[in-house]
Design a protein around this motif. Structure first.
Motif, PDB file in Angstrom:
ATOM      1  N   THR A 154     -28.355 -22.368  19.757  1.00 39.73           N
ATOM      2  CA  THR A 154     -29.563 -21.618  20.075  1.00 39.73           C
ATOM      3  C   THR A 154     -29.773 -21.628  21.584  1.00 39.73           C
ATOM      4  O   THR A 154     -29.648 -22.663  22.234  1.00 39.73           O
ATOM      5  CB  THR A 154     -30.787 -22.256  19.388  1.00 39.73           C
ATOM      6  N   ILE A 155     -30.060 -20.473  22.139  1.00 38.41           N
ATOM      7  CA  ILE A 155     -30.363 -20.396  23.571  1.00 38.41           C
ATOM      8  C   ILE A 155     -31.728 -21.049  23.801  1.00 38.41           C
ATOM      9  O   ILE A 155     -32.722 -20.659  23.195  1.00 38.41           O
ATOM     10  CB  ILE A 155     -30.383 -18.946  24.055  1.00 38.41           C
ATOM     11  N   ALA A 176     -37.739  -9.827  29.923  1.00 42.19           N
ATOM     12  CA  ALA A 176     -38.206  -9.841  28.531  1.00 42.19           C
ATOM     13  C   ALA A 176     -37.014  -9.982  27.597  1.00 42.19           C
ATOM     14  O   ALA A 176     -35.986  -9.326  27.780  1.00 42.19           O
ATOM     15  CB  ALA A 176     -38.979  -8.561  28.240  1.00 42.19           C
ATOM     16  N   HIS A 177     -37.154 -10.845  26.600  1.00 47.13           N
ATOM     17  CA  HIS A 177     -36.029 -11.102  25.707  1.00 47.13           C
ATOM     18  C   HIS A 177     -36.506 -11.591  24.341  1.00 47.13           C
ATOM     19  O   HIS A 177     -37.626 -12.088  24.199  1.00 47.13           O
ATOM     20  CB  HIS A 177     -35.106 -12.167  26.311  1.00 47.13           C
ATOM     21  N   ASP A 178     -35.635 -11.438  23.356  1.00 50.94           N
ATOM     22  CA  ASP A 178     -35.769 -12.119  22.077  1.00 50.94           C
ATOM     23  C   ASP A 178     -34.738 -13.230  22.054  1.00 50.94           C
ATOM     24  O   ASP A 178     -33.652 -13.087  22.635  1.00 50.94           O
ATOM     25  CB  ASP A 178     -35.503 -11.162  20.914  1.00 50.94           C
ATOM     26  N   ARG A 179     -35.068 -14.347  21.385  1.00 49.98           N
ATOM     27  CA  ARG A 179     -34.076 -15.425  21.292  1.00 49.98           C
ATOM     28  C   ARG A 179     -34.140 -16.046  19.895  1.00 49.98           C
ATOM     29  O   ARG A 179     -34.843 -17.027  19.662  1.00 49.98           O
ATOM     30  CB  ARG A 179     -34.260 -16.478  22.389  1.00 49.98           C
ATOM     31  N   PRO A 180     -33.426 -15.489  18.961  1.00 50.36           N
ATOM     32  CA  PRO A 180     -33.424 -16.037  17.610  1.00 50.36           C
ATOM     33  C   PRO A 180     -32.736 -17.391  17.564  1.00 50.36           C
ATOM     34  O   PRO A 180     -31.920 -17.715  18.435  1.00 50.36           O
ATOM     35  CB  PRO A 180     -32.625 -14.999  16.817  1.00 50.36           C
ATOM     36  N   PRO A 181     -33.034 -18.196  16.562  1.00 49.27           N
ATOM     37  CA  PRO A 181     -32.274 -19.445  16.406  1.00 49.27           C
ATOM     38  C   PRO A 181     -30.827 -19.118  16.040  1.00 49.27           C
ATOM     39  O   PRO A 181     -30.583 -18.155  15.302  1.00 49.27           O
ATOM     40  CB  PRO A 181     -32.991 -20.136  15.243  1.00 49.27           C
ATOM     41  N   ALA A 224     -30.995 -12.887  23.414  1.00 49.58           N
ATOM     42  CA  ALA A 224     -30.264 -14.035  23.939  1.00 49.58           C
ATOM     43  C   ALA A 224     -29.751 -14.867  22.772  1.00 49.58           C
ATOM     44  O   ALA A 224     -30.513 -15.572  22.109  1.00 49.58           O
ATOM     45  CB  ALA A 224     -31.172 -14.879  24.846  1.00 49.58           C
ATOM     46  N   VAL A 225     -28.460 -14.733  22.504  1.00 50.64           N
ATOM     47  CA  VAL A 225     -27.829 -15.462  21.406  1.00 50.64           C
ATOM     48  C   VAL A 225     -26.406 -15.788  21.823  1.00 50.64           C
ATOM     49  O   VAL A 225     -25.820 -15.085  22.656  1.00 50.64           O
ATOM     50  CB  VAL A 225     -27.854 -14.629  20.097  1.00 50.64           C
ATOM     51  N   GLU A 246     -41.347 -16.665  15.097  1.00 47.66           N
ATOM     52  CA  GLU A 246     -41.586 -15.636  14.083  1.00 47.66           C
ATOM     53  C   GLU A 246     -40.461 -15.618  13.050  1.00 47.66           C
ATOM     54  O   GLU A 246     -40.702 -15.480  11.841  1.00 47.66           O
ATOM     55  CB  GLU A 246     -41.711 -14.269  14.766  1.00 47.66           C
ATOM     56  N   LEU A 247     -39.217 -15.768  13.523  1.00 45.62           N
ATOM     57  CA  LEU A 247     -38.109 -15.778  12.580  1.00 45.62           C
ATOM     58  C   LEU A 247     -38.132 -17.046  11.725  1.00 45.62           C
ATOM     59  O   LEU A 247     -37.856 -16.998  10.519  1.00 45.62           O
ATOM     60  CB  LEU A 247     -36.771 -15.644  13.303  1.00 45.62           C
ATOM     61  N   LEU A 248     -38.486 -18.186  12.324  1.00 44.46           N
ATOM     62  CA  LEU A 248     -38.596 -19.415  11.532  1.00 44.46           C
ATOM     63  C   LEU A 248     -39.647 -19.250  10.436  1.00 44.46           C
ATOM     64  O   LEU A 248     -39.430 -19.664   9.285  1.00 44.46           O
ATOM     65  CB  LEU A 248     -38.953 -20.602  12.425  1.00 44.46           C
ATOM     66  N   ASP A 249     -40.781 -18.670  10.787  1.00 48.97           N
ATOM     67  CA  ASP A 249     -41.847 -18.459   9.808  1.00 48.97           C
ATOM     68  C   ASP A 249     -41.373 -17.549   8.676  1.00 48.97           C
ATOM     69  O   ASP A 249     -41.639 -17.819   7.492  1.00 48.97           O
ATOM     70  CB  ASP A 249     -43.080 -17.841  10.472  1.00 48.97           C
ATOM     71  N   ALA A 250     -40.686 -16.467   9.030  1.00 46.10           N
ATOM     72  CA  ALA A 250     -40.201 -15.528   8.022  1.00 46.10           C
ATOM     73  C   ALA A 250     -39.163 -16.187   7.113  1.00 46.10           C
ATOM     74  O   ALA A 250     -39.149 -15.955   5.896  1.00 46.10           O
ATOM     75  CB  ALA A 250     -39.600 -14.297   8.700  1.00 46.10           C
TER      76      ALA A 250
END
Length: 421
Positions: free
Chosen positions: A245-246, A198-203, A236-237, A289-293
Motif C-alpha cells: 500500500t502506498i 490530488a490522488h486516490d490511494r487504495p489499499p 497511487a498503487v 472509503e474502500l475499507l468501509d465498503a
C-alpha cells in the motif's frame, strides 16, 4: 505497384492490438496489424527497469493464457509482460507486421474505406482500428524551467537511479509512476522531494484480498464514467516488492520530503501550492472509503475473512505535512534533477479523419468512433473503469470486433442487393 487491400487494419501491436486481432480472427474478419517497433514495445523500452504490473498475475492477463510458471498473486516484471503478449499473438498466429510505421490515414472520396500510407507502402482498408493506447506523447507541463544546469526527464525516459546525476531529485507527480520512482530513488540513497497532487490511494490488499478483487466484487470496475471533478485525480498503487500500500507518511518518515503541487520555477527557486495537507487528506478518505465498503460487503455476505484493524492505523503526520515547504532554492537544496511523472497525451496526427473534438480527443461511444469505419481501443475509460487494465482491454476489443462483424453483414447484404439489380 499494386495496392494491398484488407477489411480491417489495426494500428499498434501492444495489448490492445493483440486483443483486437484475437477477436477479429475468431470472427473470421480479414485483417492486418501494423506495429512500428516490436510487439508490446512500450513495455520493453518506455518503462523503468524495475517496473512490475500494478495488478496480480491472476488479474492482469487475458482470459486465454496465464503467465507461465508465475504465482497467481505475483506482480509480473515488464519484460515478462511483453513476452506474454508475444506468446499470446503466436497462439492464434496473429497477422502482425512489425517495423512498419503508419504515416497517414485518410478517408477515400467517392468510394468506401480508407487509404493508409505506411513506411512499407500503401494499404486500403474498409475499417481502421487505432490501437496505439494512451501513452503516446509524454507531457512535461509549461512550468518546467529552461535551465541547462538542471537534468530534466519524463518518467517515460527514466530507467534507474544510476541514470541521474549526483544530488537530490524532485519528482513531480505522485500517481503510481511518480511514487514508485521516488521510492526507488530514495532506496538508492538519493534525497527525494515528491510533489503530491490530488490522488486516490487504495489499499494494496485488505482482509486477505487484493484491491483488484475488491473493486471487482464492489462493482467498481464496471463504473461507466469518472465521477465529476475527478478528471485530474491520479491513483497511487504499487506491485513493487511483492505489492504494498502506498503510504506517503511512511515515505516521509523514511526521509522523503513531501510538497504540494508544483507551482512555478523562477530564478532558481521552485514554489509549491499550499495544498499538500488537502491532497493527503483526500487520499486518506479514498483509502478508508474502500475499507468501509469492504467491511460492509463482508458482513452483508457473511464471509469468513480475517479482521485487519491495523489497516486503519495512520502514522503520525511528518513535519513536512504539518509545516509544509512552499518553496525551495534548488541550489541550496542540492536538487540537480527533476523527474516529471506528469502523464501522457494521445497523438493521432496520422489519423486524418473527422473523429476528434476541438481538443483533439477521440469522439466515440465504447470505442466506436463518430467517424464511420474508425475505431479506438486501449484508451482509459473506453467503456468503463476496467478499460485501464489488461483484461479490460481484452473485453473492450471484443465489443469493437463484434461491431465490425455486424457492419460486415450489413455490407454483405448491400453488396448482394446491388449484384441482383
Amino acid at each position: 505497384m499494386a495496392i494491398e487491400k484488407t477489411d480491417t487494419l489495426v494500428i499498434g501491436a501492444g495489448q490492445a492490438g493483440v486483443a483486437m486481432s484475437e477477436h477479429l480472427s475468431k470472427l473470421d474478419v480479414p485483417h492486418i496489424v501494423l506495429e512500428r517497433n516490436r510487439i508490446a514495445e512500450r513495455w520493453r523500452s518506455e518503462r523503468w527497469d524495475s517496473l512490475v504490473c500494478n495488478g496480480p498475475a491472476w488479474h492482469d492477463r487475458f482470459p486465454g493464457l496465464e503467465f507461465e510458471g508465475a504465482d497467481p498473486d505475483a506482480f509480473i516484471p515488464k519484460e515478462k509482460v511483453a513476452d506474454y503478449f508475444e506468446a499470446y499473438a503466436r497462439k492464434f498466429n496473429a497477422p502482425i507486421r512489425t517495423g512498419v510505421e503508419v504515416k497517414k490515414v485518410t478517408r477515400n472520396v467517392g468510394r468506401p474505406g480508407f487509404t493508409v500510407e505506411t513506411s512499407a507502402g500503401v494499404i486500403e482498408a474498409s475499417r481502421v482500428v487505432a490501437a496505439t493506447g494512451p501513452f503516446q506523447k509524454p507531457i512535461i507541463p509549461p512550468v518546467a524551467p529552461k535551465d541547462d544546469g538542471l537534468v530534466q526527464i519524463h518518467s517515460a525516459q527514466y530507467r534507474n537511479p544510476a541514470q541521474l546525476p549526483e544530488g537530490a531529485v524532485l519528482v513531480v507527480g505522485a500517481g503510481s509512476s511518480g511514487v514508485q520512482i521516488a521510492d526507488e530513488l530514495q532506496r538508492a540513497g538519493k534525497k527525494v522531494y515528491l510533489s503530491v497532487g490530488a490522488h486516490d490511494r487504495p489499499p494494496r490488499a485488505y482482509r486477505n484480498r487484493d484491491f483488484c478483487w475488491w473493486l471487482g466484487v464492489l462493482g467498481e470496475w464496471d463504473a461507466a464514467a469518472m465521477k465529476p471533478g475527478t478528471e485530474h485525480v491520479t491513483i497511487a498503487v504499487s506491485g513493487a516488492r511483492g505489492g504494498e500500500t502506498i503510504d506517503f507518511r511512511r515515505l516521509a518518515h523514511e526521509g522523503m520530503t513531501l510538497v504540494g503541487m508544483t507551482k512555478a520555477f523562477e530564478n532558481g527557486v521552485v514554489s509549491f501550492q499550499p495544498d499538500l495537507a488537502a491532497n493527503i487528506a483526500r487520499g486518506d478518505a479514498n483509502y478508508l472509503e474502500l475499507l468501509d465498503a469492504a467491511d460492509a460487503y463482508i458482513e452483508r455476505n457473511g464471509l469468513d475473512l480475517p479482521l485487519e484493524p491495523e489497516a486503519r492505523r495512520m502514522l503520525p503526520d511528518p513535519d513536512c505535512l504539518t509545516n509544509p515547504v512552499l518553496e525551495l532554492d534548488l541550489a541550496k537544496a542540492g536538487i540537480t534533477s527533476v523527474v516529471w511523472a506528469t502523464g501522457f497525451a494521445v497523438d493521432y496526427s496520422w489519423l486524418q479523419v473527422s473523429a476528434f473534438d476541438d481538443k483533439g480527443k477521440p469522439k466515440h461511444q465504447r470505442g466506436v468512433s463518430s467517424e464511420p469505419g474508425v475505431y479506438f481501443v486501449g484508451l482509459p475509460w473506453l467503456s468503463r473503469r476496467g478499460s485501464t487494465f489488461i483484461w479490460g482491454v481484452w473485453h473492450d476489443a471484443k465489443l469493437i470486433a463484434d461491431h465490425i462483424a455486424t457492419q460486415r453483414k450489413y455490407a454483405a447484404y448491400r453488396d448482394a442487393g446491388q449484384r441482383n439489380q
